[in-house]
Design a protein around this motif. Structure first.
Motif, PDB file in Angstrom:
ATOM      1  N   ILE A   1       0.981  -1.315   0.044  1.00 49.59           N
ATOM      2  CA  ILE A   1      -0.005   0.068  -0.149  1.00 49.59           C
ATOM      3  C   ILE A   1       0.931   1.247   0.081  1.00 49.59           C
ATOM      4  O   ILE A   1       1.851   1.180   0.850  1.00 49.59           O
ATOM      5  CB  ILE A   1      -0.753  -0.081   1.139  1.00 49.59           C
ATOM      6  CG1 ILE A   1      -1.638  -1.255   1.475  1.00 49.59           C
ATOM      7  CG2 ILE A   1      -1.626   1.395   1.254  1.00 49.59           C
ATOM      8  CD1 ILE A   1      -2.306  -1.358   2.618  1.00 49.59           C
ATOM      9  N   ASN A   2       0.717   2.102  -0.866  1.00 49.72           N
ATOM     10  CA  ASN A   2       1.191   3.472  -0.835  1.00 49.72           C
ATOM     11  C   ASN A   2       0.170   4.442  -0.549  1.00 49.72           C
ATOM     12  O   ASN A   2      -0.547   4.906  -1.105  1.00 49.72           O
ATOM     13  CB  ASN A   2       1.852   3.779  -2.201  1.00 49.72           C
ATOM     14  CG  ASN A   2       3.059   4.711  -2.156  1.00 49.72           C
ATOM     15  OD1 ASN A   2       3.365   5.076  -3.375  1.00 49.72           O
ATOM     16  ND2 ASN A   2       3.526   5.155  -1.139  1.00 49.72           N
ATOM     17  N   ILE A   3       0.828   5.062   0.672  1.00 50.49           N
ATOM     18  CA  ILE A   3       0.002   6.289   1.123  1.00 50.49           C
ATOM     19  C   ILE A   3       0.380   7.478   0.478  1.00 50.49           C
ATOM     20  O   ILE A   3       1.624   7.928   0.491  1.00 50.49           O
ATOM     21  CB  ILE A   3      -0.162   6.555   2.578  1.00 50.49           C
ATOM     22  CG1 ILE A   3      -0.267   5.349   3.475  1.00 50.49           C
ATOM     23  CG2 ILE A   3      -0.853   7.882   3.238  1.00 50.49           C
ATOM     24  CD1 ILE A   3      -1.792   4.988   3.513  1.00 50.49           C
ATOM     25  N   ARG A   4      -0.378   8.240  -0.410  1.00 49.65           N
ATOM     26  CA  ARG A   4       0.223   9.522  -1.080  1.00 49.65           C
ATOM     27  C   ARG A   4      -0.642  10.702  -0.685  1.00 49.65           C
ATOM     28  O   ARG A   4      -2.059  10.533  -0.311  1.00 49.65           O
ATOM     29  CB  ARG A   4       0.084   9.092  -2.483  1.00 49.65           C
ATOM     30  CG  ARG A   4       0.707   8.046  -2.811  1.00 49.65           C
ATOM     31  CD  ARG A   4       2.311   8.382  -3.223  1.00 49.65           C
ATOM     32  NE  ARG A   4       2.592   9.226  -4.207  1.00 49.65           N
ATOM     33  CZ  ARG A   4       3.048   9.000  -5.348  1.00 49.65           C
ATOM     34  NH1 ARG A   4       3.315   7.694  -5.553  1.00 49.65           N
ATOM     35  NH2 ARG A   4       3.208   9.948  -6.197  1.00 49.65           N
ATOM     36  N   ASN A   5      -0.164  11.787  -0.990  1.00 50.31           N
ATOM     37  CA  ASN A   5      -1.013  13.313  -0.854  1.00 50.31           C
ATOM     38  C   ASN A   5      -1.407  13.763  -2.260  1.00 50.31           C
ATOM     39  O   ASN A   5      -0.618  14.188  -3.086  1.00 50.31           O
ATOM     40  CB  ASN A   5       0.254  14.001  -0.275  1.00 50.31           C
ATOM     41  CG  ASN A   5      -0.553  15.520   0.329  1.00 50.31           C
ATOM     42  OD1 ASN A   5      -1.600  15.523  -0.113  1.00 50.31           O
ATOM     43  ND2 ASN A   5       0.328  16.289   0.999  1.00 50.31           N
ATOM     44  N   THR A   6      -2.596  13.878  -2.398  1.00 47.36           N
ATOM     45  CA  THR A   6      -3.203  14.518  -3.500  1.00 47.36           C
ATOM     46  C   THR A   6      -2.774  15.923  -3.846  1.00 47.36           C
ATOM     47  O   THR A   6      -2.599  16.411  -4.862  1.00 47.36           O
ATOM     48  CB  THR A   6      -4.895  14.454  -3.293  1.00 47.36           C
ATOM     49  OG1 THR A   6      -5.187  12.957  -3.115  1.00 47.36           O
ATOM     50  CG2 THR A   6      -5.576  15.167  -4.699  1.00 47.36           C
ATOM     51  N   ASN A   7      -2.747  16.585  -2.633  1.00 45.26           N
ATOM     52  CA  ASN A   7      -2.048  18.074  -2.652  1.00 45.26           C
ATOM     53  C   ASN A   7      -0.718  18.168  -3.090  1.00 45.26           C
ATOM     54  O   ASN A   7      -0.059  19.342  -3.365  1.00 45.26           O
ATOM     55  CB  ASN A   7      -2.684  18.676  -1.770  1.00 45.26           C
ATOM     56  CG  ASN A   7      -4.061  18.616  -1.400  1.00 45.26           C
ATOM     57  OD1 ASN A   7      -4.800  18.891  -2.341  1.00 45.26           O
ATOM     58  ND2 ASN A   7      -4.377  18.573  -0.005  1.00 45.26           N
ATOM     59  N   ARG A   8       0.076  17.059  -2.902  1.00 41.45           N
ATOM     60  CA  ARG A   8       1.463  16.991  -3.270  1.00 41.45           C
ATOM     61  C   ARG A   8       2.113  15.869  -3.770  1.00 41.45           C
ATOM     62  O   ARG A   8       2.706  15.019  -3.425  1.00 41.45           O
ATOM     63  CB  ARG A   8       2.500  17.290  -1.840  1.00 41.45           C
ATOM     64  CG  ARG A   8       2.231  18.612  -1.308  1.00 41.45           C
ATOM     65  CD  ARG A   8       2.975  18.711   0.085  1.00 41.45           C
ATOM     66  NE  ARG A   8       4.323  18.358  -0.171  1.00 41.45           N
ATOM     67  CZ  ARG A   8       5.325  19.188  -0.207  1.00 41.45           C
ATOM     68  NH1 ARG A   8       4.937  20.443  -0.082  1.00 41.45           N
ATOM     69  NH2 ARG A   8       6.749  18.888  -0.289  1.00 41.45           N
ATOM     70  N   PRO A   9       1.351  15.508  -5.054  1.00 38.40           N
ATOM     71  CA  PRO A   9       1.532  14.107  -5.689  1.00 38.40           C
ATOM     72  C   PRO A   9       3.183  13.837  -5.992  1.00 38.40           C
ATOM     73  O   PRO A   9       3.469  12.860  -6.167  1.00 38.40           O
ATOM     74  CB  PRO A   9       1.052  14.566  -7.151  1.00 38.40           C
ATOM     75  CG  PRO A   9       0.718  15.850  -7.221  1.00 38.40           C
ATOM     76  CD  PRO A   9       0.715  16.425  -6.093  1.00 38.40           C
ATOM     77  N   GLU A  10       3.926  14.955  -5.720  1.00 43.69           N
ATOM     78  CA  GLU A  10       5.462  14.703  -6.067  1.00 43.69           C
ATOM     79  C   GLU A  10       6.133  13.885  -4.934  1.00 43.69           C
ATOM     80  O   GLU A  10       7.000  13.031  -4.978  1.00 43.69           O
ATOM     81  CB  GLU A  10       6.237  16.040  -6.405  1.00 43.69           C
ATOM     82  CG  GLU A  10       6.388  16.906  -5.238  1.00 43.69           C
ATOM     83  CD  GLU A  10       5.069  18.037  -5.152  1.00 43.69           C
ATOM     84  OE1 GLU A  10       3.856  17.441  -5.985  1.00 43.69           O
ATOM     85  OE2 GLU A  10       4.775  18.977  -4.264  1.00 43.69           O
ATOM     86  N   ASP A  11       5.599  14.082  -3.819  1.00 45.38           N
ATOM     87  CA  ASP A  11       6.022  13.239  -2.646  1.00 45.38           C
ATOM     88  C   ASP A  11       5.721  11.818  -2.734  1.00 45.38           C
ATOM     89  O   ASP A  11       4.677  11.463  -3.245  1.00 45.38           O
ATOM     90  CB  ASP A  11       5.304  13.484  -1.214  1.00 45.38           C
ATOM     91  CG  ASP A  11       5.646  15.156  -0.821  1.00 45.38           C
ATOM     92  OD1 ASP A  11       6.286  15.653  -1.461  1.00 45.38           O
ATOM     93  OD2 ASP A  11       5.006  15.754  -0.108  1.00 45.38           O
ATOM     94  N   LYS A  12       6.605  11.028  -2.317  1.00 47.44           N
ATOM     95  CA  LYS A  12       6.800   9.715  -2.490  1.00 47.44           C
ATOM     96  C   LYS A  12       5.899   8.862  -1.604  1.00 47.44           C
ATOM     97  O   LYS A  12       5.306   7.807  -1.677  1.00 47.44           O
ATOM     98  CB  LYS A  12       7.989   9.146  -2.227  1.00 47.44           C
ATOM     99  CG  LYS A  12       8.987   9.462  -3.611  1.00 47.44           C
ATOM    100  CD  LYS A  12      10.270   8.405  -3.806  1.00 47.44           C
ATOM    101  CE  LYS A  12      10.998   7.982  -3.024  1.00 47.44           C
ATOM    102  NZ  LYS A  12      12.436   7.889  -2.912  1.00 47.44           N
ATOM    103  N   GLY A  13       5.405   9.631  -0.330  1.00 46.52           N
ATOM    104  CA  GLY A  13       4.665   9.148   0.507  1.00 46.52           C
ATOM    105  C   GLY A  13       5.259   7.969   1.491  1.00 46.52           C
ATOM    106  O   GLY A  13       6.252   7.671   1.509  1.00 46.52           O
TER     107      GLY A  13
END
Ligand code: ASP
Length: 441
Positions: free
Chosen positions: A260-272
């Motif tokens: 599972i990869n937790i990601r940030n919609t407002n900062r899609p460049e972050d790897k999470g």
């Protein structure tokens, strides 16, 4: 081609502006083929989630109170999204249907589920993906428990023939068609179920934070993001109150070994944060994360020669069991045994439990201490490094925090520390600094 399931939380879909960010994310990677949306969430701190409005509206309608204003408010939220996306979609028919079903008392679960249902329709229209109603592919048994195997089979078969689909989160149906939901935040679970059914390479869970943080940002300023965490570590931290993902979302993907990869919609460049079954990747710091909770109390029982009395521990625990109190930890010494419980569960029965212990084991003393906090220091890296406990305790001593209790699980995955509620924040900061701040330099 790789297959990814992407789930978007309510804040990622709260407005047309957010929908556009989501559209970009999906279109930027062809393998993002199965989309699981939540209902529109809050646009700002004072806003309301559509799910909450639906519950309010249904309660009013089914109790004969006026509900039309709330229903109108919900419809406006969707219409604003549709207009903002320039879609040729009209939800009048759906809303008439919903109103009719509310008046027929279709159930609170039905009501809540409409949030993701409608958002799923909009999402499908916006992306040009096929809409698959979760009621046809996610199943619950007659008692309302999730039926994992039937769902896995039917959902897998259905999606096998669809290249790109939107499956609304949070709900499914019983065999007779009655709509049933998971508990709050349950779209995370749907995403995981879909990932398992299609044998996804990855389950991406898009939210409004850039992953799991090493410590609570309300306590530690700008904490680091955890890059990789195992399911087990996550369980430990989640149990102690760190929450980003629904607790049940781990199980379906874990069965298949899907990360599972937790990601940030407002900062899609972050790897999470990447959540995996196991990994050879060395954690960046000795510890993976710190979490904790306040509001415990300890019952310390002393009796000379307790160690020779067979069944002593069982008799003590039976007293707690009788009052339905679960215990959290149970460190023991030669002539002492301590039981840690949640203060809120214990308070009401306190005197009865103490009397029960006296009767059951005739102790020399029983002492209680309240307002304790427990802190879990979690990390798969602790096993391989010496001196972790030593570093924790010297850091706490420097911060003038008195340690009340220590418990290290035999898995060496975590160390649990008990401190006074008042020392909680200082203790977490001290532990964070010794491992993260100093190891960063
Ligand atoms: N909309 C539901 C809730 O607010 C489910 C979810 O967002 O996952 O709890």
């Amino acid at each position: 081609m790789m297959k990814k399931v992407v789930k978007f939380g309510g804040s990622s879909l709260a407005s047309a502006r957010q929908f556009k960010k989501v559209g970009e994310i999906i279109r930027s990677d062809k393998s993002r083929r199965y989309v699981v949306p939540s209902a529109p969430g809050k646009r700002n701190d004072k806003d309301e989630k559509v799910t909450d409005l639906l519950y309010q509206c249904y309660d009013a309608a089914s109790e004969g109170r006026s509900y039309k204003k709330i229903l109108e408010k919900i419809k406006t939220r969707y219409d604003e999204i549709i207009d903002g996306l320039d879609l040729n979609l009209n939800l009048d028919y759906e809303f008439n249907q919903i109103e009719e079903n509310f008046l027929k008392k279709a159930g609170r679960d039905y009501a809540a589920s409409r949030g993701e249902y409608l958002n799923g329709m909009i999402m499908a229209a916006y992306l040009g993906y096929e809409f698959v109603d979760a009621a046809q592919v996610v199943f619950f048994d007659d008692n309302g428990n999730f039926d994992a195997e039937t769902t896995n089979r039917e959902l897998g078969e259905r999606l096998e023939h669809i290249e790109r689909a939107v499956i609304p989160g949070f709900y499914g149906a019983k065999q007779d068609g009655t709509i049933t939901t998971f508990s709050r935040g349950g779209s995370d679970v749907t995403g995981s179920i879909v990932a398992r059914a299609i044998h996804a390479d990855m389950y991406e869970n898009w939210t409004d934070v850039s992953g799991f943080l090493v410590a609570d940002p309300r306590i530690v300023k700008n904490p680091q993001v955890i890059e990789t965490i195992t399911y087990k570590e996550l369980r430990e931290l989640a149990y102690m109150g760190a929450s980003v993902l629904h607790e049940d979302a781990i199980f379906p993907v874990r069965k298949e070994g899907i990360p599972i990869n937790i990601r940030n919609t407002n900062r899609p460049e972050d790897k999470g944060t990447l959540i995996v079954e196991s990994t050879c990747r060395k954690p960046r710091y000795t510890i993976t994360g710190i979490a904790g909770k306040k509001g415990f109390c300890s019952i310390n029982i002393e009796k000379a020669m307790m160690n020779t009395e067979v069944g002593f521990g069982r008799k003590v625990l039976e007293v707690f069991e009788r009052y339905g109190i679960s215990f959290e930890h149970m460190p023991s010494g030669i002539d002492t045994m301590t039981v840690l419980v949640h203060q809120s569960e214990f308070e009401e029965y306190e005197q009865s439990v103490i009397a029960g212990i006296h009767r059951a084991v005739e102790p020399d003393f029983v002492e209680m201490e309240s307002d304790l906090a427990l802190i879990a220091v979690v990390g798969r890296g602790m096993k391989a490094s010496r001196g972790t406990a030593g570093r924790i305790f010297s850091a706490l001593a420097h911060a003038r925090v008195n340690v009340k209790m220590i418990d290290q699980g035999s898995s060496e995955l975590n160390i649990i520390i008990g401190v006074k509620n008042a020392d909680f924040e200082a203790a977490i900061r001290a532990i964070y600094d010794i491992f993260v701040t100093t190891e960063m330099e």
